[in-house]
Design an enzyme around this catalytic site. Sequence first.
Site, mmCIF file in Angstrom:
data_model
loop_
_atom_site.group_PDB
_atom_site.id
_atom_site.type_symbol
_atom_site.label_atom_id
_atom_site.label_comp_id
_atom_site.label_asym_id
_atom_site.label_seq_id
_atom_site.Cartn_x
_atom_site.Cartn_y
_atom_site.Cartn_z
ATOM 1 N N GLU A 124 0.816 -1.214 0.000
ATOM 2 C CA GLU A 124 0.000 0.000 0.000
ATOM 3 C C GLU A 124 0.851 1.266 0.000
ATOM 4 O OE1 GLU A 124 -3.121 0.023 2.902
ATOM 5 O OE2 GLU A 124 -3.911 -1.904 2.242
ATOM 6 N N GLU A 177 -4.863 -9.131 1.643
ATOM 7 C CA GLU A 177 -5.655 -8.871 2.846
ATOM 8 C C GLU A 177 -7.113 -8.895 2.407
ATOM 9 O OE1 GLU A 177 -4.752 -4.981 4.540
ATOM 10 O OE2 GLU A 177 -2.669 -5.497 4.929
#
Length: 517
Positions: free
Chosen positions: A153, A254
């Site tokens: 990210e 995730e």
Amino acid sequence: MRVSVASAAVVGLAATAVAIDPLVIKGSKWFNSKSGDQFFAKGVDYQPDITSTNQIRDPLADKAGCTRDLPFLKDLGVNAIRVYQTEAYGNHDDCMKMLADAGIYVMLDLSTPTQTINRDSPSFDADLLGYYQSKIDTFSKYDNVFAFLAGNEVANAANNTDSAAFVKAAIRDTRAYIKKKGLSIPVGYATNDDADIRWQQQTYFDCGSSDEQAEFYGLNLYEYCGEDATFESSGYANVVKNFTNWDVPVVLTEYGCNAIRPRTFPEIKSIYGSDMTDVFSGGFVYEYVEESNKYGLVDVSGNSGSKTEDYNNFKKALAATSPKGVSMKSYSPSGKQQECPKVGKQYSWLASSDLPPTPSNATCECMMKSLSCVSKTTEMPTSNSDLKTFGEDVGNIFGQVCADIDCGDVSGDASTGKYGKYSFCNAIQRVSWVMNAWYESQRGVDGSCDFNGFATTTKPELSNDSTCSDQKDSTSDSDSENGKDNSEDTDSEHTSTSSVASLSASVVFVIAAAMLF
Ligand SMILES: *[C@@H]1O[C@H](CO)[C@@H](O)[C@H](O)[C@H]1NC(C)=O
Ligand SMILES: *[C@@H]1O[C@H](CO)[C@@H](O)[C@H](O)[C@H]1NC(C)=O
Ligand SMILES: *[C@@H]1O[C@H](CO)[C@@H](O)[C@H](O)[C@H]1NC(C)=O
Ligand SMILES: *[C@@H]1O[C@H](CO)[C@@H](O)[C@H](O)[C@H]1NC(C)=O
């Protein structure tokens, strides 16, 4: 109800060695290299705090922690964990063996909160490359390490997508290193899910020169919330549709919305069912350990753990699946590489496919030897407050000097793909170059190498830097045409902590880039 599992249950497990078959990628799928069966990650994100008082936050070096957690992982029925933060030092043999014996594969983030590419002032220097290389050295010897992540990210908004160029440079250079070592563990990237930049991100990491591509793509996806959601209404269907015909594996690094609790994990039937198995290779539920953000399956305390409400729901949902794969032999890949996204603010994308050059310590050390005015500080400060002060000092020096002098050699611009020949040097080296440029412009008059005590004069070992750009580090010098002269875990809502170290290391980059390009 919370049930404790005695950690003593796994004592003795380590004695029975069971070899684990390495996984391999063919096309957009993972396979067991021995059986040829397709592999779907039935994974969990695993980052408990270590039980010892050791400062490093490395759960794979924590035998007591692994001993505590193995019974839970086995009981959950997972076949993979993703570990965000580890260190190159420490003894990982016990944990890695326990995991291998339980048939559990490991996806490993190479970055840590302090050793990472910072989205706000991105750079990729030889220190970070060296850090990633040392991680690879440490973990590549385990057969159950099946994937490395070069970032998590990093870009999370249209205005910081320039950082993707540095992540891709990290992928390129770690891939070259792994290849040079004769290994074949793939390097990928885990993105956040931001609809504005989703398509740009997924195509960027799958475009351009094939040795620069991510070898698999990870998506952190939290869209599917509660029993009322469906594959379509959650947004999952759109995401999956857009990865159809991808040429590398795609996996959920995730998942697990917790807006409605306790979680029942309705997305699991899609992830491991016909909705997704053609396109995705499974996923990793966020997360094993209960933290304040309430995503945990196990509440860990010292050497014991207890199940949260989500635990049995996850276990039950996972047990109800039986993903149908293809065999490696019968599968002929048909996916295609993507076109690079257009660059420009209007396209919400700021990263050119011309990547930053491969960093080289040898080049930067050579350049330093040609300077007469250098930073007094020779090592990056370690405390956060010292780093902050250091970053401010460096930023001020860049601001003063580069207003008058061309600092292009120590700056770069990801949106144009133009990088100076020392743009990959660390902050100390780059600020030294800047101060020396000023000192020379003043013809060495008294006081022009001072900068409030930050600088000091020195006798250069080299009369000029003309040969410095040719110096490559033996570890990272690959046979490709890298390094041309135009040349985590980061903080996210889920994985916390800021990265002051790389911020100060790269603050100079941004300031200079802003002035020059
Ligand atoms: C560059 O030098 C630093 C400091 O000695 C070291 O930590 C790092 O591993 C080196 N990087 C490479 C790519 O060799
Ligand atoms: C980047 O965009 C976000 C919104 O997406 C905004 O909150 C932030 O302030 C912007 N940052 C800069 C430096 O412009
Ligand atoms: C899906 O792909 C198209 C391009 O083919 C793109 O325009 C669109 O934004 C993508 N949708 C999502 C949800 O990413
Ligand atoms: C650079 O230094 C080398 C010796 O170290 C010398 O041979 C060469 O002529 C110098 N080049 C310039 C442009 O001054």
